[in-house]
Design a protein around this motif. Structure first.
Motif, short mmCIF file in Angstrom:
data_model
loop_
_atom_site.label_atom_id
_atom_site.label_comp_id
_atom_site.label_asym_id
_atom_site.label_seq_id
_atom_site.Cartn_x
_atom_site.Cartn_y
_atom_site.Cartn_z
N MET A 137 8.21 -55.93 64.31
CA MET A 137 8.64 -57.32 64.50
C MET A 137 9.76 -57.67 63.54
O MET A 137 10.77 -58.28 63.94
N ALA A 141 12.17 -56.47 66.63
CA ALA A 141 11.86 -57.47 67.66
C ALA A 141 12.41 -58.85 67.35
O ALA A 141 12.82 -59.58 68.26
N ARG A 142 12.44 -59.21 66.08
CA ARG A 142 13.01 -60.51 65.73
C ARG A 142 14.54 -60.49 65.69
O ARG A 142 15.21 -61.32 66.32
N THR A 146 17.96 -62.28 68.60
CA THR A 146 18.74 -63.32 67.92
C THR A 146 20.21 -62.92 67.87
O THR A 146 21.11 -63.73 68.13
N ALA A 164 15.28 -68.47 63.02
CA ALA A 164 13.88 -68.08 63.24
C ALA A 164 12.94 -69.24 62.91
O ALA A 164 11.96 -69.47 63.63
N HIS A 244 15.71 -66.10 72.22
CA HIS A 244 15.06 -65.39 71.13
C HIS A 244 13.57 -65.19 71.40
O HIS A 244 13.03 -64.10 71.23
N GLU A 245 12.90 -66.24 71.85
CA GLU A 245 11.44 -66.26 71.86
C GLU A 245 10.82 -65.24 72.80
O GLU A 245 9.98 -64.43 72.41
N ARG A 248 11.66 -61.38 71.99
CA ARG A 248 10.94 -60.93 70.79
C ARG A 248 9.51 -60.57 71.14
O ARG A 248 9.00 -59.50 70.74
N ASN A 249 8.84 -61.44 71.89
CA ASN A 249 7.43 -61.20 72.18
C ASN A 249 7.22 -60.10 73.20
O ASN A 249 6.23 -59.37 73.13
#
Length: 402
Positions: A137, A141-142, A146, A164, A244-245, A248-249
């Motif tokens: 993450m 992933a983060r 972004t 973030a 982004h959200e 990432r997940n």
């Protein structure tokens, strides 16, 4: 009806048995766990219908943001921006804004972006090359989504740590069945901070237009396709948040699912051409978005229940994706034998505009991981899931590299 304990650790770790019990108890249930009460829909056919049917409106922010008497004045700035985001608009406004943004998400545009995504993944994985373990993450992933959405929007400081924080505050508010006043205040502060950030960026792009989404939105404003400045700011904030959200997940949930099923991970190593279908199956198996909301625009009857104008309806995407009427053996991860068909990106007019981009980022990232780290294993017996029932994702995903 069976209760869904949205904040309970066991539910957050695995909501699917609770969804199954709810679905088996009936297709529709009234729940007081959402603000003002809501109808929960559990089956694939109903969820898809509601997402496509104009009698169920995406305009639902009013009572959500300012429903508490004490909040109406204090959160007016939040509501002014929040309600104008494309996510919460119906026709004709939704189609008008989507048409502006569609040009930036055409397949040819996204394919041209693929080398940038590849280079970014390589750079991020180079930073952990040789490490015996790392947090997926934090390392991948983060930062990846972004940087990608930042590049598309012409944001020079895409590594800005504030992004973030702003995204997490908005996700915490949107993802709470009954958001607290404190969550609403934090979300407002972050949304307004996003607005101030974009005010500066918009001023620079007015002086020096570029080939990016922010410049495209400015051109649309000048042409009258974006109606006012608040609407312009709302789309900028929505793009940064949504870009982004979900990705990432999906990266975190998908890799966790694959490494929990080593046979599937090994199959992908042997046949990397299966990756596109695998990503679609991972979206179904553990969707980054577990539910959304709609407001009833006219009184109607559904499964014998009378839904009145203004009622909140919550289509449970996570439950629909595990509906055995649509997906036989739905709790089984199968990267080969599924036909896709999930509602993880929505359906109908509001289907996610960035769906292709999210899949592309995930495929590129997983391909690099498979090539560079074929012996990847989970380090944590218990994954660390975020306390967010709507935006399902991991706080951390520690892996061992060999």
């Amino acid at each position: 009806m069976p209760m869904l304990l949205w904040g309970d650790a066991s539910f957050l770790a695995n909501p699917y048995p609770a969804y199954q019990a709810l679905r088996e108890a009936g297709p529709i249930h009234w729940s007081t766990e959402f603000f003002g009460g809501a109808w929960l829909l559990t089956r694939h056919a109903d969820v898809e219908q509601v997402l496509r049917d104009p009698r169920f409106s995406a305009q639902r922010t009013g009572g959500w943001v300012t429903g508490r008497e004490q909040a109406r004045g204090e959160l007016a700035g939040f509501q002014q921006l929040f309600a104008r985001a494309m996510l919460f608009l119906d026709a004709p406004d939704h189609g008008r804004i989507r048409k502006v943004l569609n040009a930036g998400f055409k397949p040819a545009v996204l394919q041209a972006l693929a080398p940038f995504i590849e280079d970014t993944v390589v750079e991020l994985l180079d930073a952990v090359q040789g490490a015996p373990s790392f947090d997926v993450m934090l390392a991948l992933a983060r930062p990846l989504p972004t940087r990608v959405i930042g590049h598309m929007m012409g944001i020079e400081d895409a590594a800005n740590a504030d992004f973030a924080v702003w995204s997490d505050d908005l996700a915490s508010f949107i993802g709470a069945p009954l958001p607290t006043h404190a969550q609403a205040r934090r979300a407002q502060a972050s949304l307004l901070a996003m607005g101030r950030y974009f005010e500066d960026l918009l001023a620079r792009r007015r002086a020096q237009p570029g080939d990016d989404l922010v410049s495209r939105l400015l051109q649309a404003e000048a042409a009258g396709e974006i109606h006012n400045h608040a609407e312009l700011l709302a789309q900028c904030a929505m793009l940064l948040f949504a870009g982004h959200e979900t990705t990432r997940n999906l990266l975190g949930n998908g890799l966790q699912a694959l490494l929990s099923h080593p046979d599937q991970w090994q199959r992908l190593q042997q046949e990397p051409a299966l990756l596109p279908g695998a990503v679609r199956e991972l979206l179904r198996f553990d969707s980054p978005v577990q539910y959304t909301g709609r407001r009833v625009t006219t009184t109607l009857v559904l499964h014998g229940q009378t839904l009145r104008r203004g009622d909140l309806v919550v289509p449970l995407i996570g439950a629909a994706n595990r509906d055995p009427a649509r997906h036989p053996q739905p709790d089984r991860l199968d990267i080969v034998g599924r036909d896709g068909g999930s509602v993880s990106f929505g359906s109908g007019p509001h289907v996610c505009i960035g769906a292709m981009l999210t899949r592309m980022e995930t495929e590129i990232a997983f391909r690099q991981l498979l090539q560079r780290l074929p012996g990847l294993r989970l380090a944590d017996a218990q994954p660390q899931w975020a306390a967010n029932p709507a935006y399902r994702g991991l706080n951390h995903l520690h892996v061992v590299t060999g």
